[in-house]
Design a protein around this motif. Structure first.
Motif, PDB file in Angstrom:
ATOM      1  N   ASN A  31      52.020  37.513   2.824  1.00  0.00           N
ATOM      2  CA  ASN A  31      50.646  37.993   2.668  1.00  0.00           C
ATOM      3  C   ASN A  31      50.550  39.024   1.546  1.00  0.00           C
ATOM      4  O   ASN A  31      49.955  40.087   1.723  1.00  0.00           O
ATOM      5  N   LEU A  32      51.136  38.714   0.404  1.00  0.00           N
ATOM      6  CA  LEU A  32      51.222  39.667  -0.702  1.00  0.00           C
ATOM      7  C   LEU A  32      50.078  39.508  -1.697  1.00  0.00           C
ATOM      8  O   LEU A  32      49.575  38.413  -1.919  1.00  0.00           O
ATOM      9  N   LEU A  33      49.725  40.604  -2.321  1.00  0.00           N
ATOM     10  CA  LEU A  33      48.693  40.648  -3.338  1.00  0.00           C
ATOM     11  C   LEU A  33      49.196  41.519  -4.484  1.00  0.00           C
ATOM     12  O   LEU A  33      49.776  42.576  -4.250  1.00  0.00           O
ATOM     13  N   PHE A  34      48.983  41.087  -5.720  1.00  0.00           N
ATOM     14  CA  PHE A  34      49.379  41.853  -6.902  1.00  0.00           C
ATOM     15  C   PHE A  34      48.105  42.367  -7.572  1.00  0.00           C
ATOM     16  O   PHE A  34      47.176  41.599  -7.822  1.00  0.00           O
ATOM     17  N   ALA A  35      48.072  43.665  -7.837  1.00  0.00           N
ATOM     18  CA  ALA A  35      46.896  44.290  -8.448  1.00  0.00           C
ATOM     19  C   ALA A  35      47.353  45.101  -9.655  1.00  0.00           C
ATOM     20  O   ALA A  35      47.558  46.316  -9.559  1.00  0.00           O
ATOM     21  N   PRO A  36      47.527  44.451 -10.823  1.00  0.00           N
ATOM     22  CA  PRO A  36      47.997  45.184 -12.006  1.00  0.00           C
ATOM     23  C   PRO A  36      47.021  46.289 -12.409  1.00  0.00           C
ATOM     24  O   PRO A  36      45.818  46.079 -12.435  1.00  0.00           O
ATOM     25  N   GLY A  37      47.569  47.462 -12.669  1.00  0.00           N
ATOM     26  CA  GLY A  37      46.756  48.594 -13.099  1.00  0.00           C
ATOM     27  C   GLY A  37      45.997  49.283 -11.982  1.00  0.00           C
ATOM     28  O   GLY A  37      45.175  50.157 -12.261  1.00  0.00           O
ATOM     29  N   TYR A  38      46.256  48.930 -10.731  1.00  0.00           N
ATOM     30  CA  TYR A  38      45.531  49.540  -9.609  1.00  0.00           C
ATOM     31  C   TYR A  38      45.661  51.055  -9.634  1.00  0.00           C
ATOM     32  O   TYR A  38      46.735  51.608  -9.804  1.00  0.00           O
ATOM     33  N   VAL A  39      44.526  51.732  -9.470  1.00  0.00           N
ATOM     34  CA  VAL A  39      44.526  53.186  -9.353  1.00  0.00           C
ATOM     35  C   VAL A  39      43.248  53.626  -8.635  1.00  0.00           C
ATOM     36  O   VAL A  39      42.150  53.152  -8.949  1.00  0.00           O
ATOM     37  N   ASP A  40      43.417  54.484  -7.667  1.00  0.00           N
ATOM     38  CA  ASP A  40      42.285  55.100  -6.962  1.00  0.00           C
ATOM     39  C   ASP A  40      41.237  54.092  -6.489  1.00  0.00           C
ATOM     40  O   ASP A  40      40.028  54.303  -6.659  1.00  0.00           O
ATOM     41  N   GLY A  41      41.681  52.993  -5.921  1.00  0.00           N
ATOM     42  CA  GLY A  41      40.750  52.012  -5.361  1.00  0.00           C
ATOM     43  C   GLY A  41      40.117  51.068  -6.354  1.00  0.00           C
ATOM     44  O   GLY A  41      39.235  50.292  -6.000  1.00  0.00           O
ATOM     45  N   THR A  42      40.530  51.128  -7.609  1.00  0.00           N
ATOM     46  CA  THR A  42      39.968  50.213  -8.607  1.00  0.00           C
ATOM     47  C   THR A  42      41.007  49.171  -9.020  1.00  0.00           C
ATOM     48  O   THR A  42      42.203  49.429  -9.041  1.00  0.00           O
ATOM     49  N   PHE A  43      40.536  47.998  -9.368  1.00  0.00           N
ATOM     50  CA  PHE A  43      41.365  46.868  -9.762  1.00  0.00           C
ATOM     51  C   PHE A  43      40.954  46.431 -11.172  1.00  0.00           C
ATOM     52  O   PHE A  43      40.227  45.446 -11.329  1.00  0.00           O
ATOM     53  N   PRO A  44      41.381  47.152 -12.204  1.00  0.00           N
ATOM     54  CA  PRO A  44      40.885  46.874 -13.560  1.00  0.00           C
ATOM     55  C   PRO A  44      41.223  45.475 -14.076  1.00  0.00           C
ATOM     56  O   PRO A  44      40.514  44.956 -14.930  1.00  0.00           O
ATOM     57  N   PHE A  45      42.293  44.857 -13.561  1.00  0.00           N
ATOM     58  CA  PHE A  45      42.673  43.518 -14.015  1.00  0.00           C
ATOM     59  C   PHE A  45      42.582  42.496 -12.895  1.00  0.00           C
ATOM     60  O   PHE A  45      43.154  41.416 -12.965  1.00  0.00           O
ATOM     61  N   GLY A  46      41.879  42.812 -11.839  1.00  0.00           N
ATOM     62  CA  GLY A  46      41.685  41.882 -10.734  1.00  0.00           C
ATOM     63  C   GLY A  46      42.809  41.921  -9.720  1.00  0.00           C
ATOM     64  O   GLY A  46      43.708  42.758  -9.769  1.00  0.00           O
ATOM     65  N   ARG A  47      42.736  40.975  -8.786  1.00  0.00           N
ATOM     66  CA  ARG A  47      43.733  40.841  -7.718  1.00  0.00           C
ATOM     67  C   ARG A  47      44.265  39.420  -7.746  1.00  0.00           C
ATOM     68  O   ARG A  47      43.509  38.471  -7.931  1.00  0.00           O
ATOM     69  N   TRP A  48      45.572  39.296  -7.520  1.00  0.00           N
ATOM     70  CA  TRP A  48      46.249  38.009  -7.641  1.00  0.00           C
ATOM     71  C   TRP A  48      47.074  37.736  -6.387  1.00  0.00           C
ATOM     72  O   TRP A  48      47.954  38.521  -6.037  1.00  0.00           O
ATOM     73  N   ALA A  49      46.799  36.638  -5.712  1.00  0.00           N
ATOM     74  CA  ALA A  49      47.548  36.256  -4.516  1.00  0.00           C
ATOM     75  C   ALA A  49      48.915  35.698  -4.930  1.00  0.00           C
ATOM     76  O   ALA A  49      49.038  35.000  -5.935  1.00  0.00           O
TER      77      ALA A  49
END
Length: 92
Positions: A31-49
């Motif tokens: 059940n993993l998710l990759f969120a490149p650049g995640y910071v303080d609740g923001t996903f600047p490059f989206g979320r990737w399953a």
């Protein structure tokens, strides 16, 4: 992100994905998710399953630190339909 034909591969440490076995048999994270650049609740490059996890045999079978590596294949973006590499770039 690793340059690949699919444009959907990332590399990480194997210990990030495999339990240490302290509570029973070693298990691969799910059940993993990759969120490149995640910071303080923001996903600047989206979320990737994560579609699949591939651990180096030495790490998966014996925790050999020299093989503490894993590769993950990501699904295409649910938002744009693009492969991860086309959205954020990759290293060769």
């Amino acid at each position: 992100v690793v340059a690949s034909g699919s444009g959907s591969v990332i590399a990480t440490a194997g210990h990030c994905l495999l339990s240490d076995g302290a509570d029973g048999e070693r298990a691969v994270a799910t059940n993993l998710l990759f969120a490149p650049g995640y910071v303080d609740g923001t996903f600047p490059f989206g979320r990737w399953a994560v579609e699949s996890v591939h651990l180096a045999p030495g790490w998966a079978q014996g925790a050999v630190w020299g093989q503490d590596v894993a590769f993950l294949r990501m699904a295409r973006s649910a938002e744009t339909g693009q492969a991860l590499q086309s959205e954020v770039g990759a290293l060769g």
